[in-house]
Design a protein around this motif. Structure first.
Motif, PDB file in Angstrom:
ATOM      1  N   LEU A   1      -8.165   7.293 -10.833  1.00 50.13           N
ATOM      2  CA  LEU A   1      -7.075   6.322 -10.786  1.00 50.13           C
ATOM      3  C   LEU A   1      -6.735   5.942  -9.346  1.00 50.13           C
ATOM      4  O   LEU A   1      -6.555   6.823  -8.497  1.00 50.13           O
ATOM      5  N   PRO A   2      -6.618   4.649  -9.056  1.00 50.51           N
ATOM      6  CA  PRO A   2      -6.325   4.193  -7.695  1.00 50.51           C
ATOM      7  C   PRO A   2      -4.832   4.213  -7.374  1.00 50.51           C
ATOM      8  O   PRO A   2      -4.233   3.207  -6.988  1.00 50.51           O
ATOM      9  N   LEU A   3      -4.218   5.387  -7.525  1.00 51.11           N
ATOM     10  CA  LEU A   3      -2.791   5.560  -7.289  1.00 51.11           C
ATOM     11  C   LEU A   3      -2.567   6.879  -6.562  1.00 51.11           C
ATOM     12  O   LEU A   3      -3.349   7.824  -6.715  1.00 51.11           O
ATOM     13  N   PRO A   4      -1.475   6.973  -5.797  1.00 51.23           N
ATOM     14  CA  PRO A   4      -1.200   8.221  -5.073  1.00 51.23           C
ATOM     15  C   PRO A   4      -0.740   9.343  -5.993  1.00 51.23           C
ATOM     16  O   PRO A   4      -0.361   9.115  -7.150  1.00 51.23           O
ATOM     17  N   ASP A   5      -0.762  10.547  -5.466  1.00 51.40           N
ATOM     18  CA  ASP A   5      -0.299  11.716  -6.212  1.00 51.40           C
ATOM     19  C   ASP A   5       1.163  11.541  -6.622  1.00 51.40           C
ATOM     20  O   ASP A   5       1.981  10.976  -5.872  1.00 51.40           O
ATOM     21  N   ALA A   6       1.518  12.061  -7.788  1.00 54.50           N
ATOM     22  CA  ALA A   6       2.906  12.139  -8.261  1.00 54.50           C
ATOM     23  C   ALA A   6       3.604  10.783  -8.242  1.00 54.50           C
ATOM     24  O   ALA A   6       4.786  10.695  -7.947  1.00 54.50           O
ATOM     25  N   TRP A   7       2.890   9.735  -8.580  1.00 55.73           N
ATOM     26  CA  TRP A   7       3.460   8.376  -8.520  1.00 55.73           C
ATOM     27  C   TRP A   7       4.371   8.087  -9.701  1.00 55.73           C
ATOM     28  O   TRP A   7       5.405   7.442  -9.564  1.00 55.73           O
ATOM     29  N   ALA A   8       4.004   8.540 -10.908  1.00 56.64           N
ATOM     30  CA  ALA A   8       4.690   8.124 -12.129  1.00 56.64           C
ATOM     31  C   ALA A   8       5.617   9.198 -12.672  1.00 56.64           C
ATOM     32  O   ALA A   8       5.317  10.390 -12.625  1.00 56.64           O
ATOM     33  N   ASP A   9       6.752   8.760 -13.206  1.00 57.19           N
ATOM     34  CA  ASP A   9       7.607   9.646 -13.992  1.00 57.19           C
ATOM     35  C   ASP A   9       7.068   9.791 -15.412  1.00 57.19           C
ATOM     36  O   ASP A   9       7.201  10.838 -16.041  1.00 57.19           O
ATOM     37  N   LEU A  10       6.483   8.704 -15.919  1.00 60.00           N
ATOM     38  CA  LEU A  10       5.918   8.661 -17.270  1.00 60.00           C
ATOM     39  C   LEU A  10       4.551   8.002 -17.198  1.00 60.00           C
ATOM     40  O   LEU A  10       4.427   6.872 -16.719  1.00 60.00           O
ATOM     41  N   THR A  11       3.530   8.710 -17.650  1.00 60.76           N
ATOM     42  CA  THR A  11       2.174   8.171 -17.690  1.00 60.76           C
ATOM     43  C   THR A  11       1.750   8.011 -19.140  1.00 60.76           C
ATOM     44  O   THR A  11       1.839   8.953 -19.928  1.00 60.76           O
ATOM     45  N   LEU A  12       1.310   6.807 -19.486  1.00 62.18           N
ATOM     46  CA  LEU A  12       0.862   6.481 -20.825  1.00 62.18           C
ATOM     47  C   LEU A  12      -0.646   6.299 -20.822  1.00 62.18           C
ATOM     48  O   LEU A  12      -1.213   5.769 -19.867  1.00 62.18           O
ATOM     49  N   CYS A  13      -1.296   6.708 -21.891  1.00 59.66           N
ATOM     50  CA  CYS A  13      -2.744   6.541 -22.006  1.00 59.66           C
ATOM     51  C   CYS A  13      -3.070   6.420 -23.492  1.00 59.66           C
ATOM     52  O   CYS A  13      -3.267   7.415 -24.176  1.00 59.66           O
TER      53      CYS A  13
END
Length: 232
Positions: A107-119
């Motif tokens: 994933l092209p995002l930094p560590d600990a970016w999201a409070d809620l991750t959906l998949c």
């Protein structure tokens, strides 16, 4: 006897994108979505949301309707991201939105970016479940929620395909079966607590009159839905 060509996900969604709506468009997806939404927080104000494998933006739209003001979507398919962009256009003035091309396993995002991750309905496209869950863990903050769904392994055992039609011809997207034991082992290793597991069934009311489908589908779960929490 004709066989259905099974395509790698990137090629499958390049064909499928033009007709792929941003809502649950068949009884299996409707059952999966009801379960996912029952586990999603009802209010997402001040919650940073990532939709990993966002497709045409179905769960991004649900997050926005629940008050999320910062939502990112990542998808492998440029064509599906284009569909998501069109679907999300009306929300541009109400929230910070971003759409980025990338794979769930990187994933092209930094560590600990999201409070809620959906998949939603994505990880069956990934042969290596642990590696993909490790990325979902990485981009979710400690204490945050990872909400995942996939087609139930029973369907795979019964020979069901993730199939679709384009110009009258049927295709299927590559998909592998991840058993609950695989999820349990990967989550235990990564530090993801399995808080809830749902196995939704079809609602007969969702099945159109005259539809051709395996009648066994009315008696087995069609999706596996998990709410996970990152410990640290």
């Amino acid at each position: 006897m004709s066989t259905t060509p099974v395509l790698e996900p990137a090629k499958a969604y390049a064909l499928w994108a033009a007709s792929y709506p941003a809502h649950a468009h068949n009884p299996v997806m409707q059952a999966e979505e009801r379960a996912m939404l029952s586990l999603m927080p009802s209010a997402l104000h001040d919650v940073t949301v990532l939709d990993a494998g966002c497709g045409s933006g179905r769960y991004m739209l649900h997050a926005l309707r629940r008050g999320a003001t910062q939502v990112a979507g990542v998808d492998l398919s440029h064509d599906m991201l284009a569909r998501a962009h069109d679907e999300l256009d009306a929300w541009q003035d109400q929230a910070m939105l971003s759409l980025v091309q990338g794979e769930v396993s990187a994933l092209p995002l930094p560590d600990a970016w999201a409070d809620l991750t959906l998949c939603g309905l994505v990880l069956g496209h990934e042969a290596r479940l642990r590696e993909s869950l490790a990325e979902l863990h990485r981009v979710t903050r400690p204490g945050g929620i990872v909400l995942c769904s996939d087609f139930h392994p029973i369907g795979h055992a019964l020979g069901w395909l993730r199939d679709f039609k384009v110009d009258g011809r049927r295709y299927a997207a590559y998909h592998v079966s991840h058993l609950y034991s695989h999820w349990h082992a990967a989550c235990a290793e990564l530090g993801l607590v399995i808080e809830r597991v749902l196995e939704p069934m079809l609602d007969p009311a969702d099945i159109p009159a005259g539809a051709h489908f395996d009648p066994v589908a009315l008696h087995v779960p069609v999706a596996l839905v998990l709410r996970l929490r990152r410990l640290s």
